[in-house]
Structure formats: C-alpha cells, structure tokens
Design an enzyme around this catalytic site. Structure first.
Site, PDB file in Angstrom:
ATOM      1  CD  GLU A 311      -1.732   2.320   1.719  1.00  0.00           C
ATOM      2  OE1 GLU A 311      -1.438   3.240   0.927  1.00  0.00           O
ATOM      3  OE2 GLU A 311      -1.751   2.451   2.940  1.00  0.00           O
ATOM      4  CB  CYS A 346      -2.237   6.496   2.584  1.00  0.00           C
ATOM      5  SG  CYS A 346      -3.361   5.494   3.567  1.00  0.00           S
TER       6      CYS A 346
END
Length: 599
Positions: A311, A346
C-alpha cells in the site's frame, strides 16, 4: 402542501412521543442485552501495561537544539516530538542477529498458537479491545507526542479505526476463515471440494509512521487471528511509541495465557531492513510506505518469492458535481479530508475537482476557513486545529512545487510556505495552504504531497473531471459528490482506483468488511475484509471422496501403464473428453460410443 405534510408528521410524532420513546428504549435495552450475552461468551481479561512517563500529566521534556532521529555520535534512534522538538528517549536499533532471534521466538510461539480455537483468539482480541477502550488517553497521548498530530486526529485515525477492525474480526473473522465449499465438475461429481484457510507461519509487516498505533495493530490483529506469528517493523520516526504499542498487544496475549513472543517488534535503520524482507523464514510481507521504498522491498522479497501486500499512498481525487447539495456542509467534510493529521494520510484528499457551478463557491467558503486554522502542539496548548509534520524533509520540495504551479497559472490564496511557530520554534510546521486553478500539467497535481495543501482543480464537465482524476499515476481511493445517479455511477465506474466513496470521505476505510488497497502506483494486494484476512493464509484446496465406500478414482485398463494399445487408449481419452464437455446431445452420445468402442 409539503409544509402541511411536515406539520402533520410533527403532530403525529408529538401525539405518540411517549409510545415512540418507550419503543426506542426497548430497542436500546434489547441491543444492550444481546451485546452483553455475546460479550460474555468471549469475555476479555483485564490487564495493565506500564504507561510511559512522557504520557503522564505534568511531564516536561527537554527541547532538542537540532531535532533529528539521528543523534551525533550515536547509532541509537533519537525519538522526539515533531510538534515541539521535545526529547522522548532513545531506542536501540535491531541488528541482523536480533532479527534472527525475533523470528525464532515468533516461530516457536506460533507452533502452539496455530492450534488455538477461534474462541481463544477472540478472547485475546476482546481483551485487547478492552484495554484500548479503557486507556484511550495514554494511547492518544503517545501518538500525539511521537507523530505530532492532535488528540482528535489521533482518536479518529488511531482508536476509532483500530477498534472497528477488531470488532469486524470478532464478529466476522471466523466466518471468513471457515472452510469454504466449492462446486465440483461433472468429471468430479463423486468428490467434495473445499478451500481451507490455514496459517502461513511467521509473517512480517513494515508500516509507516503517520498512524503509528493503527498501522502497527492492523496487520497484527489480522495475522494473529489467522493463526500466524508476526514480526512488525515500525518506522524509525515513531520508534518510541511503537515499543509501547507492541507491549499492549503482548500484554493481551499474556493475560489470556499465550506466549507473548508471538508478536515481535523490530526497530531498525533502513540498511538493516532488507535482511528482514529477504529472510527465508518470512512467509508474507505487508508493506505500507512510499513507492520508492516499495521497489526495494519487492526486490528483496523476490529472493525467496515472498508474497507481498503493498500500500503506497495515493493522489485521491474528490469530484464535486454541479448538483451537489449543501456546499457548506460538504466543505466541512473536505476540510477534514484534507487537513486530518496535517494531511499525512494515504487516503487524504489530494485533489478537489469541481465543476463550474460550484467551483467559485467552494473557493469562497474554503479560503476563510483554511486561513483560520491554528497550528501548534496539542500536548502543550489548547485550541489547536492542526499539528506538525513528521519532519521538515519535504519542505523544500513542497515550496518548489507550489512556486512552480503559481508560475503556470495557479493561485496560492492561503499559506504556501513552511512555518516557524513562535511557541515551538523547533517543531516541524507547514502552513495550511489553498492552491486553486491547478491543472494536470503541474507537478503538484501529479505527485503525492502528504502535506496540508488543499488543491482545487476546475473541470468543465463530468468527462473532464474523470480525465483529470485519472491523470495521476496513483489509484488508491476517491470520492464523488452530487445527486445525479447516472453521473455518480459513471464516476464510480470510470475512476481508476481501488475504492470510491459516494457523497462521503473515505468511509470505505471505516467499513472493515471491505478490502483496502489500490491499483497502479498505489500498490497491489488488499488488507481488511475477508480478502485481507485470507491474504495472510495458505489457501489450501482439498478434494475428498463423497461416497468413499462406493466409488473412488480408478484407472481404466485401457490407459493403465504400461499402455498396450496406443490407438485405442487415444480414442478412449478423446471419447471421455467429448462425453464430459460436448455441447450437444449428439456430441455427448458420440463420446459415449468412443468410450464403449475402445475399452
């Protein structure tokens, strides 16, 4: 007419208010009773963990002259608060030998842990959940000290999502990992097929600093619920709080009578990390971080063909359609989505793409609100809206990107530069920034800033909005706001990303039944949901006889070794395939004829 209906409804509600109140109370009581019954089945065990002195009231730390994780003349990790520059302590970095020892301890503990029941694993998670809920203040305090965020940001990004993840595992984890029945083909009609989800052994997670508690505990709880041991490498930027947080998990294991060595922390410098990622005893790696580092992790893991879940952040676009309702309310969502944890998020909002009817209105609402944001250390003063950034390493790049955008026609209406806080001159602050009229050819529209910069981009229509959203080589999440269902559905379908929220910000992350992850430059693999839980398992396909005493697999004499009649065995095999997979009655009967004629 509408007003009359509203009045009638209000009158009806008033008339029956007591009945409604009693009904609501009954529902609440029922929910509480059911919850208590379920809770008693998997009741946790109270336990304590030493709370760091720095998290206790009245602590006054020494302010470092030059705050940095590297201390002159020492190989230890120097930990400090990025909001104030206050020294937190030293953490000894792990060596290759330390990694070997940690993996060995985890492997030994995992051998017995893999045999535990789901009830035993739930008990550990419920014990952990109880501690988290009872000790929110200390956990949030540690996060604020080590990462510079505010208490509200820590509560939302650390406590809320972690407790939701644990609740998902308690409620649905066993169901996701039960053997799953699969259909059998015509050729295998006498068999039963199932997919089993078994522990991998010892897995690893390398996680980022922006949410030190949640990023650590997320992979831990999933991995141990699946029966694994885990090595967790926290970021050197938040090494101090990571040690405290790992102790919380170990405490839950010990309180329930299990070996706390199942979970092993590793804090090391970047040059030692490849020893962990290429270790032959590691069976899976979860990596949360930057794209640059991900290339090194993937290359290292490839030496032993270790599977990865990667990720890497994003450039999330939020598309605002012309028919969106209540712009003021929407701007509150956008403000939280942009500036949560100083935008070090994020799935934070990196680009707001707005259509013509709402574009200027958004600017008019956002500009005064952003200009009023107050920066500071939430541990040392009240009335702080936004905390510090983890370090000043990106400040030169951020200022350069903003200057480049303005040079190409963008307007910087608020902020745009680093900020020296007069109360905390050693803290790492960047001004909350509003940059409008940004276009896709500007660097700031293509690269993740991970900084408190609200980027507003105009689009003439839905087509252009989607094109702008997909122009950056990221694909983590995104959102669309509006009322036209056809336009909304089109945006959802055509945005190149792993997750989309409709009329909301990042709600897919709070719903832990959904897998989390992205495409393109945002990485691959998924965590959360049953997909993420199964990702840290060995997916074992099992086929067994349905009626073992009546029928099982046998080899017809015509194809048994040594083959004595080659032509007949060939025709027999063709007939078998034609009979099993023929698409018409004629084909199937022809296959039977070949079978019978060549036995």
């Amino acid at each position: 007419m509408a007003g009359g209906i509203h009045v009638a409804v209000l009158e009806a509600l008033a008339e029956h208010s007591s009945t409604i109140a009693i009904s609501v109370a009954a529902i609440v009581v029922a929910i509480v009773v059911i919850s208590n019954v379920r809770a008693s089945k998997w009741a946790g065990v109270p336990y304590t963990v030493p709370v760091p002195e720095q998290c206790k009231p009245g602590w006054e730390g020494k302010v470092l002259e030059n705050p940095s994780i590297k201390a002159p003349g020492s190989n230890d990790i120097q930990c400090y608060c990025p909001a104030s520059g206050k020294f937190l302590g030293f953490v000894r970095p792990a060596s290759c030998a330390d990694i070997d020892a940690a993996i060995a301890k985890a492997a030994k503990a995992q051998a017995s842990w893999a045999r535990t029941s789901f009830d035993e694993r739930r008990k550990v998670l419920r014990t952990l959940q109880g501690y988290i809920l009872a000790n929110q203040d200390a956990i949030v305090q540690a996060s604020c000290l080590d990462s510079g965020k505010t208490r509200v940001d820590a509560a939302l990004g650390e406590i809320l999502v972690t407790t939701e993840k644990i609740k998902y595992l308690l409620d649905y984890g066993e169901k996701a990992l039960r053997p799953e029945k699969r259909p059998t083909s015509f050729m295998m009609v006498y068999k039963k097929a199932e997919l089993r989800f078994e522990p991998l052994g010892v897995v690893a997670a390398l996680v980022s600093w922006n949410y030190p508690f949640h990023n650590l505990l997320g992979p831990i709880v999933s991995s141990i619920f699946a029966g694994n041991g885990i090595i967790v490498k926290g970021s050197e930027n938040t090494a101090w709080s990571s040690e405290f947080y790992i102790g919380i998990v170990k405490g839950a294991l010990s309180a329930c009578g299990h070996d706390p060595n199942l979970v092993q922390p590793i804090m090391c410098w970047p040059d030692v990390a490849p020893y962990l990622t290429s270790h032959p005893e590691i069976q899976h790696i979860t990596f949360i971080g930057s794209r640059l580092v991900a290339h090194h992790v993937a290359s290292s893991a490839a030496k032993n063909l270790v599977p990865l879940c990667v990720e890497l952040g994003g450039k999330d676009a939020h598309i605002i359609l012309d028919d969106v309702k209540n712009l003021k309310s929407l701007c509150s969502v956008l403000m939280r989505g942009v500036f949560q944890s100083a935008s070090q998020n994020c799935i934070g909002i990196e680009r707001i793409i707005a259509l013509p009817k709402v574009y200027k209105q958004l600017i008019d609402i956002l500009e005064p609100r952003i200009s009023k944001l107050r920066l500071g250390s939430a541990m040392d003063e009240d009335q702080v809206d936004m905390g510090a950034m983890i370090s000043p390493a990106s400040f030169d790049k951020l200022e350069r990107m903003i200057k480049e955008a303005v040079g190409k026609g963008a307007r910087c209406l608020v902020g745009g530069k680093r900020y020296t806080n007069p109360k905390f001159p050693k803290g790492h602050y960047f001004q909350p920034t509003l940059l409008v009229d940004v276009t896709s050819d500007m660097e700031i529209a293509q690269n993740e800033t991970f900084a408190p910069i609200c980027v507003l981009m105009p689009a003439q229509n839905v087509d252009e909005a989607i094109k702008i959203a997909n122009s950056a080589n990221f694909g983590l999440g995104g959102s669309v706001y509006g009322k036209n269902e056809a336009h909304i559905d089109r945006v959802v379908r055509e945005m190149k990303c792993g997750m989309v929220a409709v009329n909301d910000f990042a709600s897919f992350y709070l719903n832990q039944s959904l897998p989390f992850g992205g495409v393109r430059g945002s990485g691959y693999g998924r965590f959360a949901g049953e997909e993420g839980l199964r990702d840290v398992c060995n997916l074992k396909s099992v086929l067994v006889d349905r009626w073992p005493s009546l029928i099982n697999t046998g080899i017809p004499p015509i194809v048994d070794y040594p083959i004595t009649r080659s032509e007949e065995s060939w025709n027999f095999t063709k007939g078998l395939i034609q009979f099993a997979y023929g698409q018409s009655f004629r084909e199937k009967t022809g296959g039977i004829a070949k079978l019978l004629g060549n036995m």
